[in-house]
Write an enzyme that holds these catalytic residues in place. Structure first.
Site, PDB file in Angstrom:
ATOM      1  CE  LYS A   1      -3.908  -2.251   2.360  1.00  0.00           C
ATOM      2  NZ  LYS A   1      -4.834  -2.191   3.531  1.00  0.00           N
TER       3      LYS A   1
ATOM      4  CE1 TYR B   1      -9.528  -3.695   0.726  1.00  0.00           C
ATOM      5  CE2 TYR B   1      -8.846  -1.595  -0.202  1.00  0.00           C
ATOM      6  CZ  TYR B   1      -8.568  -2.725   0.553  1.00  0.00           C
ATOM      7  OH  TYR B   1      -7.312  -2.874   1.129  1.00  0.00           O
TER       8      TYR B   1
ATOM      9  CB  THR C   1      -6.996  -5.825  10.063  1.00  0.00           C
ATOM     10  OG1 THR C   1      -7.516  -7.009   9.463  1.00  0.00           O
ATOM     11  CG2 THR C   1      -7.300  -4.629   9.180  1.00  0.00           C
TER      12      THR C   1
ATOM     13  NE  ARG D   1      -2.127  -5.669   7.304  1.00  0.00           N
ATOM     14  CZ  ARG D   1      -3.252  -6.253   6.915  1.00  0.00           C
ATOM     15  NH1 ARG D   1      -3.783  -7.253   7.621  1.00  0.00           N
ATOM     16  NH2 ARG D   1      -3.870  -5.842   5.817  1.00  0.00           N
TER      17      ARG D   1
ATOM     18  CG  ASN E   1      -3.594  -2.370   6.994  1.00  0.00           C
ATOM     19  OD1 ASN E   1      -3.478  -1.983   5.826  1.00  0.00           O
ATOM     20  ND2 ASN E   1      -4.592  -3.130   7.380  1.00  0.00           N
TER      21      ASN E   1
ATOM     22  CG  HIS F   1      -5.211  -6.527  -0.177  1.00  0.00           C
ATOM     23  ND1 HIS F   1      -6.420  -6.632   0.469  1.00  0.00           N
ATOM     24  CD2 HIS F   1      -5.243  -7.422  -1.205  1.00  0.00           C
ATOM     25  CE1 HIS F   1      -7.166  -7.551  -0.158  1.00  0.00           C
ATOM     26  NE2 HIS F   1      -6.472  -8.039  -1.182  1.00  0.00           N
TER      27      HIS F   1
ATOM     28  CD  GLU G   1      -8.648  -9.584  -3.474  1.00  0.00           C
ATOM     29  OE1 GLU G   1      -7.440  -9.820  -3.216  1.00  0.00           O
ATOM     30  OE2 GLU G   1      -9.526  -9.466  -2.599  1.00  0.00           O
TER      31      GLU G   1
HETATM   32  P1  IDP Z   1      -7.647  -7.093   5.819  1.00  0.00           P
HETATM   33  O1  IDP Z   1      -6.861  -6.106   4.977  1.00  0.00           O
HETATM   34  O2  IDP Z   1      -6.820  -7.552   7.001  1.00  0.00           O
HETATM   35  O3  IDP Z   1      -8.225  -8.223   5.019  1.00  0.00           O
HETATM   36  P2  IDP Z   1     -10.336  -5.994   5.951  1.00  0.00           P
HETATM   37  O4  IDP Z   1     -11.260  -6.162   7.116  1.00  0.00           O
HETATM   38  O5  IDP Z   1     -10.645  -6.730   4.689  1.00  0.00           O
HETATM   39  O6  IDP Z   1      -8.854  -6.291   6.468  1.00  0.00           O
HETATM   40  O7  IDP Z   1     -10.303  -4.425   5.639  1.00  0.00           O
HETATM   41  C1  IDP Z   1      -9.716  -3.933   4.457  1.00  0.00           C
HETATM   42  C2  IDP Z   1      -8.863  -2.731   4.783  1.00  0.00           C
HETATM   43  O8  IDP Z   1      -9.699  -1.668   5.207  1.00  0.00           O
HETATM   44  C3  IDP Z   1      -7.889  -2.958   5.941  1.00  0.00           C
HETATM   45  O9  IDP Z   1      -6.676  -3.523   5.524  1.00  0.00           O
HETATM   46  C4  IDP Z   1      -7.707  -1.569   6.491  1.00  0.00           C
HETATM   47  O10 IDP Z   1      -6.714  -0.858   5.751  1.00  0.00           O
HETATM   48  C5  IDP Z   1      -9.062  -0.925   6.238  1.00  0.00           C
HETATM   49  N1  IDP Z   1      -9.918  -0.984   7.429  1.00  0.00           N
HETATM   50  C6  IDP Z   1     -10.571  -2.060   7.908  1.00  0.00           C
HETATM   51  N2  IDP Z   1     -11.279  -1.760   9.001  1.00  0.00           N
HETATM   52  C7  IDP Z   1     -11.092  -0.426   9.214  1.00  0.00           C
HETATM   53  C8  IDP Z   1     -11.563   0.490  10.204  1.00  0.00           C
HETATM   54  O11 IDP Z   1     -12.303   0.148  11.122  1.00  0.00           O
HETATM   55  N3  IDP Z   1     -11.110   1.765  10.080  1.00  0.00           N
HETATM   56  C9  IDP Z   1     -10.293   2.183   9.080  1.00  0.00           C
HETATM   57  N4  IDP Z   1      -9.821   1.341   8.124  1.00  0.00           N
HETATM   58  C10 IDP Z   1     -10.206   0.060   8.191  1.00  0.00           C
HETATM   59 MG    MG Z   2      -9.722  -8.186   3.533  1.00  0.00          MG
END
Ligand code: IDP
Ligand code: MG
Length: 150
Positions: free
Chosen positions: A11, A51, A93, A104, A114, A117, A128
């Site tokens: 990212k 997304y 995450t 991370r 973070n 992805h 994807e």
């Molecule tokens: P992942 O990347 O670990 O699979 P997901 O739940 O799929 O996590 O969320 C996608 C991305 O959205 C996360 O990597 C993070 O950057 C962002 N994200 C997820 N939850 C939140 C939140 O509560 N606040 C802000 N950003 C979030």
């Molecule tokens: Mg995800």
């Protein structure tokens, strides 16, 4: 042996912090093979499809503006059970809670920024990869060692 290819995004925060090499090295050292790699500024429509599951969430506008803010690196990563192996290497995450030893957990302390992805299932990986590598990925004979003298 279950050979899989998964999608990784390095990212914009990781690119800006100069961590591309560190992150790619962790996948390579683990024994995974990079079979696609490109740097690009993510188009909004691709991010919207990528997304799709988060589009109605309150944090979606923040993800969209962050992911499209500056260039990222898309990787196709191949190996035995690559989907799960990549997710394990990434950590959970939220960087503040991710285990030490993970990307991370070692390199960040943010939920939004973070660093990486990784596809969460084989179905997501196929969807994807088609989105980020519509021209396909590469494979070659990894048993061949053309750099060795005959
Ligand atoms: P992942 O990347 O670990 O699979 P997901 O739940 O799929 O996590 O969320 C996608 C991305 O959205 C996360 O990597 C993070 O950057 C962002 N994200 C997820 N939850 C939140 C939140 O509560 N606040 C802000 N950003 C979030
Ligand atoms: Mg995800």
């Amino acid at each position: 042996m279950s050979e899989q290819t998964t999608l990784v995004l390095i990212k914009p925060d990781a690119v800006q912090r100069g961590l591309m090499g560190e992150i790619i090295a962790r996948f390579e050292r683990k024994g995974l093979q990079i079979v696609g790699l490109k740097m690009l500024q993510a188009p909004e429509d691709v991010v919207g499809q990528h997304y799709a599951e988060h589009k109605e969430k309150p944090f979606y506008p923040a993800i969209l503006s962050f992911i499209t803010s500056s260039p990222l690196v898309a990787l196709a990563v191949r190996g035995n059970e690559a989907v799960a192996v990549v997710r394990n290497l990434m950590g959970s995450t939220d960087g503040r809670k991710a285990a030490p030893g993970t990307i991370r957990g070692d390199l960040g302390c943010s939920m939004g920024a973070n660093l990486v992805h990784g596809s969460d299932s084989l179905e997501s990986a196929e969807r994807e990869l088609a989105l980020w590598f519509p021209q396909g990925t590469l494979t070659w004979d990894s048993a061949a060692k053309p750099w060795l003298d005959a």
